[in-house]
Write a protein that holds these residues in place. Structure first.
Motif, PDB file in Angstrom:
ATOM      1  N   GLN A  27       0.858  -1.177   0.000  1.00  0.00           N
ATOM      2  CA  GLN A  27       0.000   0.000   0.000  1.00  0.00           C
ATOM      3  C   GLN A  27       0.896   1.230   0.000  1.00  0.00           C
ATOM      4  N   PHE A  28       1.001   1.853  -1.178  1.00  0.00           N
ATOM      5  CA  PHE A  28       1.796   3.068  -1.318  1.00  0.00           C
ATOM      6  C   PHE A  28       0.929   4.326  -1.417  1.00  0.00           C
ATOM      7  N   TYR A  29      -0.236   4.234  -2.041  1.00  0.00           N
ATOM      8  CA  TYR A  29      -0.969   5.426  -2.451  1.00  0.00           C
ATOM      9  C   TYR A  29      -2.358   5.575  -1.851  1.00  0.00           C
ATOM     10  N   GLY A  30      -2.663   4.928  -0.744  1.00  0.00           N
ATOM     11  CA  GLY A  30      -3.883   5.222  -0.019  1.00  0.00           C
ATOM     12  C   GLY A  30      -5.085   4.327  -0.251  1.00  0.00           C
ATOM     13  N   HIS A  31      -4.984   3.301  -1.073  1.00  0.00           N
ATOM     14  CA  HIS A  31      -6.128   2.392  -1.176  1.00  0.00           C
ATOM     15  C   HIS A  31      -6.339   1.733   0.181  1.00  0.00           C
ATOM     16  N   GLU A  32      -7.523   1.220   0.421  1.00  0.00           N
ATOM     17  CA  GLU A  32      -7.812   0.599   1.708  1.00  0.00           C
ATOM     18  C   GLU A  32      -8.049  -0.906   1.589  1.00  0.00           C
ATOM     19  N   PHE A  33      -7.497  -1.534   0.549  1.00  0.00           N
ATOM     20  CA  PHE A  33      -7.545  -2.983   0.458  1.00  0.00           C
ATOM     21  C   PHE A  33      -6.578  -3.573   1.475  1.00  0.00           C
ATOM     22  N   GLU A  34      -6.906  -4.763   1.949  1.00  0.00           N
ATOM     23  CA  GLU A  34      -6.008  -5.498   2.838  1.00  0.00           C
ATOM     24  C   GLU A  34      -4.890  -6.125   2.012  1.00  0.00           C
ATOM     25  N   ILE A  35      -3.686  -6.204   2.573  1.00  0.00           N
ATOM     26  CA  ILE A  35      -2.590  -6.911   1.922  1.00  0.00           C
ATOM     27  C   ILE A  35      -3.010  -8.374   1.785  1.00  0.00           C
ATOM     28  N   GLY A  36      -2.828  -8.940   0.609  1.00  0.00           N
ATOM     29  CA  GLY A  36      -3.215 -10.321   0.341  1.00  0.00           C
ATOM     30  C   GLY A  36      -4.597 -10.466  -0.276  1.00  0.00           C
ATOM     31  N   GLU A  37      -5.333  -9.366  -0.334  1.00  0.00           N
ATOM     32  CA  GLU A  37      -6.682  -9.412  -0.897  1.00  0.00           C
ATOM     33  C   GLU A  37      -6.633  -9.577  -2.415  1.00  0.00           C
ATOM     34  N   ILE A  38      -7.559 -10.373  -2.958  1.00  0.00           N
ATOM     35  CA  ILE A  38      -7.658 -10.564  -4.407  1.00  0.00           C
ATOM     36  C   ILE A  38      -8.642  -9.538  -4.945  1.00  0.00           C
ATOM     37  N   VAL A  39      -8.194  -8.805  -5.960  1.00  0.00           N
ATOM     38  CA  VAL A  39      -9.025  -7.769  -6.582  1.00  0.00           C
ATOM     39  C   VAL A  39      -9.138  -8.027  -8.075  1.00  0.00           C
ATOM     40  N   THR A  40     -10.125  -7.392  -8.682  1.00  0.00           N
ATOM     41  CA  THR A  40     -10.331  -7.476 -10.123  1.00  0.00           C
ATOM     42  C   THR A  40     -10.076  -6.108 -10.724  1.00  0.00           C
ATOM     43  N   ILE A  41      -9.315  -6.078 -11.803  1.00  0.00           N
ATOM     44  CA  ILE A  41      -9.036  -4.818 -12.504  1.00  0.00           C
ATOM     45  C   ILE A  41     -10.303  -4.400 -13.250  1.00  0.00           C
ATOM     46  N   LEU A  42     -10.773  -3.185 -12.975  1.00  0.00           N
ATOM     47  CA  LEU A  42     -11.983  -2.676 -13.603  1.00  0.00           C
ATOM     48  C   LEU A  42     -11.709  -1.720 -14.747  1.00  0.00           C
ATOM     49  N   HIS A  43     -10.606  -0.978 -14.625  1.00  0.00           N
ATOM     50  CA  HIS A  43     -10.381   0.110 -15.573  1.00  0.00           C
ATOM     51  C   HIS A  43      -8.925   0.538 -15.521  1.00  0.00           C
ATOM     52  N   ASP A  44      -8.344   0.807 -16.672  1.00  0.00           N
ATOM     53  CA  ASP A  44      -7.031   1.425 -16.754  1.00  0.00           C
ATOM     54  C   ASP A  44      -7.251   2.905 -16.474  1.00  0.00           C
ATOM     55  N   ALA A  45      -6.559   3.452 -15.519  1.00  0.00           N
ATOM     56  CA  ALA A  45      -6.796   4.824 -15.079  1.00  0.00           C
ATOM     57  C   ALA A  45      -6.266   5.871 -16.048  1.00  0.00           C
ATOM     58  N   GLY A  46      -5.844   5.471 -17.236  1.00  0.00           N
ATOM     59  CA  GLY A  46      -5.336   6.427 -18.208  1.00  0.00           C
ATOM     60  C   GLY A  46      -3.842   6.661 -18.076  1.00  0.00           C
ATOM     61  N   HIS A  47      -3.255   6.097 -17.077  1.00  0.00           N
ATOM     62  CA  HIS A  47      -1.809   6.158 -16.855  1.00  0.00           C
ATOM     63  C   HIS A  47      -1.363   4.709 -16.770  1.00  0.00           C
TER      64      HIS A  47
ATOM     65  N   GLY B 103     -15.087  -6.442  -4.945  1.00  0.00           N
ATOM     66  CA  GLY B 103     -16.491  -6.828  -4.960  1.00  0.00           C
ATOM     67  C   GLY B 103     -17.339  -5.980  -4.029  1.00  0.00           C
ATOM     68  N   LYS B 104     -16.694  -5.310  -3.094  1.00  0.00           N
ATOM     69  CA  LYS B 104     -17.380  -4.418  -2.164  1.00  0.00           C
ATOM     70  C   LYS B 104     -16.893  -2.980  -2.302  1.00  0.00           C
ATOM     71  N   ASN B 105     -15.594  -2.829  -2.436  1.00  0.00           N
ATOM     72  CA  ASN B 105     -14.974  -1.507  -2.509  1.00  0.00           C
ATOM     73  C   ASN B 105     -14.175  -1.365  -3.794  1.00  0.00           C
ATOM     74  N   THR B 106     -14.044  -0.134  -4.244  1.00  0.00           N
ATOM     75  CA  THR B 106     -13.263   0.174  -5.435  1.00  0.00           C
ATOM     76  C   THR B 106     -12.254   1.264  -5.092  1.00  0.00           C
ATOM     77  N   TRP B 107     -10.998   1.012  -5.474  1.00  0.00           N
ATOM     78  CA  TRP B 107      -9.915   1.965  -5.218  1.00  0.00           C
ATOM     79  C   TRP B 107      -8.993   2.007  -6.424  1.00  0.00           C
ATOM     80  N   TYR B 108      -8.219   3.079  -6.513  1.00  0.00           N
ATOM     81  CA  TYR B 108      -7.148   3.143  -7.498  1.00  0.00           C
ATOM     82  C   TYR B 108      -5.897   2.560  -6.867  1.00  0.00           C
ATOM     83  N   VAL B 109      -5.202   1.730  -7.623  1.00  0.00           N
ATOM     84  CA  VAL B 109      -3.971   1.090  -7.158  1.00  0.00           C
ATOM     85  C   VAL B 109      -2.897   1.241  -8.223  1.00  0.00           C
TER      86      VAL B 109
END
Length: 77
Positions: free
Chosen positions: A16-36, A45-51
């Motif tokens: 966690q470098f940039y403020g997302h609130e996912f737990e370390i070890g959590e499996i996430v799904t990529i929803l969108h390329d942030a343009g960068h 599945g519950k929360n969405t963050w930029y990583v």
């Protein structure tokens, strides 16, 4: 550097470098390329963050490693 993640890919949160609130070890799904090329919108599945790409590890690589270990040794580690 072009990233290897596509929309729908699964990844594991490893930092966690940039403020997302996912737990370390959590499996996430990529929803969108942030343009960068180094940032993505991801969801557990519950929360969405930029990583950042530096906070993720490809789920498929870990899954393959553990399957191979399980097949060869009967252990996942």
């Amino acid at each position: 550097m072009k990233n290897s993640y596509k929309v729908g890919d699964k990844a594991i949160i490893i930092r966690q470098f940039y403020g997302h609130e996912f737990e370390i070890g959590e499996i996430v799904t990529i929803l969108h390329d942030a343009g960068h090329s180094d940032f993505f919108q991801a969801s557990d599945g519950k929360n969405t963050w930029y990583v950042s790409i530096n906070e993720l590890y490809p789920y498929e690589l870990i899954k393959k490693k553990y399957r191979k270990n399980l097949k060869n040794t009967g252990k996942i580690y």
